[in-house]
Design a protein around this motif. Structure first.
Motif, PDB file in Angstrom:
ATOM      1  N   GLY A 179     -13.124 -62.008 -10.406  1.00  0.00           N
ATOM      2  CA  GLY A 179     -12.262 -62.206  -9.350  1.00  0.00           C
ATOM      3  C   GLY A 179     -13.216 -62.462  -8.139  1.00  0.00           C
ATOM      4  O   GLY A 179     -13.267 -61.852  -7.037  1.00  0.00           O
ATOM      5  N   ARG A 211      -3.163 -66.068 -14.374  1.00  0.00           N
ATOM      6  CA  ARG A 211      -3.640 -65.362 -13.155  1.00  0.00           C
ATOM      7  C   ARG A 211      -2.423 -64.748 -12.757  1.00  0.00           C
ATOM      8  O   ARG A 211      -1.487 -65.354 -12.306  1.00  0.00           O
ATOM      9  CB  ARG A 211      -4.190 -66.238 -12.025  1.00  0.00           C
ATOM     10  N   GLU A 213      -1.235 -61.563  -9.653  1.00  0.00           N
ATOM     11  CA  GLU A 213      -1.561 -60.721  -8.803  1.00  0.00           C
ATOM     12  C   GLU A 213      -0.319 -60.468  -7.997  1.00  0.00           C
ATOM     13  O   GLU A 213       0.434 -61.394  -7.500  1.00  0.00           O
ATOM     14  CB  GLU A 213      -2.569 -61.623  -7.796  1.00  0.00           C
ATOM     15  N   GLY A 280      -7.588 -62.240  -7.565  1.00  0.00           N
ATOM     16  CA  GLY A 280      -8.180 -61.419  -8.552  1.00  0.00           C
ATOM     17  C   GLY A 280      -8.765 -62.075  -9.828  1.00  0.00           C
ATOM     18  O   GLY A 280      -8.961 -63.452  -9.912  1.00  0.00           O
ATOM     19  N   GLU A 281      -9.115 -61.396 -11.070  1.00  0.00           N
ATOM     20  CA  GLU A 281      -9.646 -62.153 -12.136  1.00  0.00           C
ATOM     21  C   GLU A 281      -8.523 -63.034 -12.833  1.00  0.00           C
ATOM     22  O   GLU A 281      -7.459 -62.600 -12.822  1.00  0.00           O
ATOM     23  CB  GLU A 281     -10.247 -61.038 -13.085  1.00  0.00           C
TER      24      GLU A 281
END
Length: 408
Positions: A179, A211, A213, A280-281
């Motif tokens: 991220g 992805r 989040e 984020g990652e």
């Protein structure tokens, strides 16, 4: 051993320290890749094998290889993904400043300078809008080729014999992309994701790239082989399914409220949606469960099972011609790149080229053949002298015999 042509007068030699060169023609026009337009800065894959290159006269590991632009003097950045002269294979990425969609252009690959230092640098090949590029050629751990060093983490299994050398095998456990700020997406921002994939098993709702989040989610995946892209509650319409066990190129671009899914370099479907903010990652090859307490959350997708290769993430929406170039030029049979006959600089003879290209084991064979030649000469001389002595003795005997017998 291939025959070398003489350097053409209309293409001056770049530097005399390099003894040999090979013309490489890029044709994006109707007779080539038929991209339908010009390309800007483009990383082009040069795939060398014994059918188009002899691998003679090159320094160990291809360290002396240089690529020169069509003007004859501009040095182009390049990255050696793989070079194995014993197997007769090399995979090299070349940073081409521009590719014409109408007229072919010729680049030059120079080699034959054993004292030249290695100059390959992947960080200079891919433009700064590439935020992550994964070749999966490193072996034990994959690395990001770009200067952003977004190296993935998680279990990694190499896949030999992928579409471009070595790839990654995915079977339930994802690779985690960090991220980092360079991979973050702003609300209503732009991005491109692209990859070569070879599904091993087709199943429902398999995630290739995810992805999540908060309540937001972006997924690129396959549903029983049908490629799709999802942005929150919006999902693309079905397109023809991919075939298990075959390599396909997928890409997704997003910008200005439009998310487009490309299959084989061509737009297949789109949805009208803006990307949410994501910092984020990201996951490659699987999904993650939505956060607890979200009643309307998108259900967790199943993991992808198969091989992946040449994964790229960009912070811009790549042009359709760029994605078509990637799909048509990176496979085993490129329609963009063709190779000409190798040439030698003035003063380098064919015999000299052969001597410089000979490995140690070849010199051993030559030495043994030389000893055998000397031995055969010695035997021939000895036999010749012996036969001469016998002939003289026979002649003397014949004379004496005739005298004794009174024969005429």
């Amino acid at each position: 051993m291939s025959t070398l042509g003489v350097a053409r007068a209309d293409t001056p030699w770049w530097q005399t320290d390099w003894k040999y060169r090979k013309p490489i023609t890029l044709d994006a026009g109707p007779n080539g890749a038929a991209l339908g337009g010009n390309l800007g800065r483009t990383p082009v894959l040069v795939r060398l094998h014994t059918g188009n290159f002899a691998f003679d006269g090159v320094a160990d590991g291809g360290s002396d290889i240089r690529f020169i632009g069509a003007d004859g003097h501009t040095v182009l950045n390049h990255q050696v993904e793989q070079y194995d002269a014993s197997l007769g294979m090399a995979l090299i990425w070349v940073d081409v400043p521009a590719v014409s969609g109408t007229a072919p252009q010729t680049l030059w690959m120079y080699y034959g300078n054993a004292g030249a230092p290695a100059a390959a640098n992947g960080q200079r090949v891919f433009d700064p809008d590439y935020s992550a590029v994964y070749h999966f050629a490193e072996g034990a751990e994959p690395h990001d080729t770009t200067a952003y060093v977004n190296h993935p983490s998680g279990p990694f299994t190499p896949a030999e014999g992928a579409i471009i050398g070595r790839g990654a095998q995915v079977s339930g456990q994802p690779l985690h992309l960090p991220g980092s700020p360079s991979l973050a997406i702003a609300a209503k921002g732009a991005m491109t994701f692209s990859a070569w994939i070879k599904p091993a098993q087709l199943g429902p709702d398999q995630a290739l790239y995810t992805r999540r989040e908060g309540g937001n989610v972006v997924i690129v995946g396959l549903d029983n082989g049908v490629p799709y892209v999802r942005v929150n509650q919006q999902r693309s319409q079905p397109v023809p399914a991919l075939v298990a066990g075959q390599w396909s190129h997928l890409a997704v671009t997003a910008s200005e409220g439009s998310v487009v899914l490309y299959v084989g370099g061509r737009a297949a479907t789109r949805i009208d949606a803006d990307l949410p903010a994501l910092s984020g990652e990201a996951l490659l090859g699987a999904d993650v469960a939505p956060a607890a307490g979200q009643a309307d959350a998108i259900a967790m997708a199943q993991p992808f099972t198969g091989d992946i290769d040449e994964v790229r993430v960009s912070k811009v929406a790549r042009a359709p011609t760029q994605l078509l170039a990637d799909a048509s030029a990176q496979g085993a049979e490129s329609r963009l790149v063709t190779f000409g006959e190798d040439e030698q600089s003035a003063g380098v003879s064919h015999f000299g080229f052969i001597l410089k290209a000979m490995p140690v084991d070849a010199w051993v064979v030559v030495a043994m053949l030389g000893l055998m030649l000397l031995l055969s000469w010695a035997i021939m001389i000895t036999k010749s002298r012996y036969f001469g002595i016998v002939a003289k003795a026979n002649a003397a005997f014949t004379v004496q015999y005739r005298k004794v017998t009174g024969a005429p």
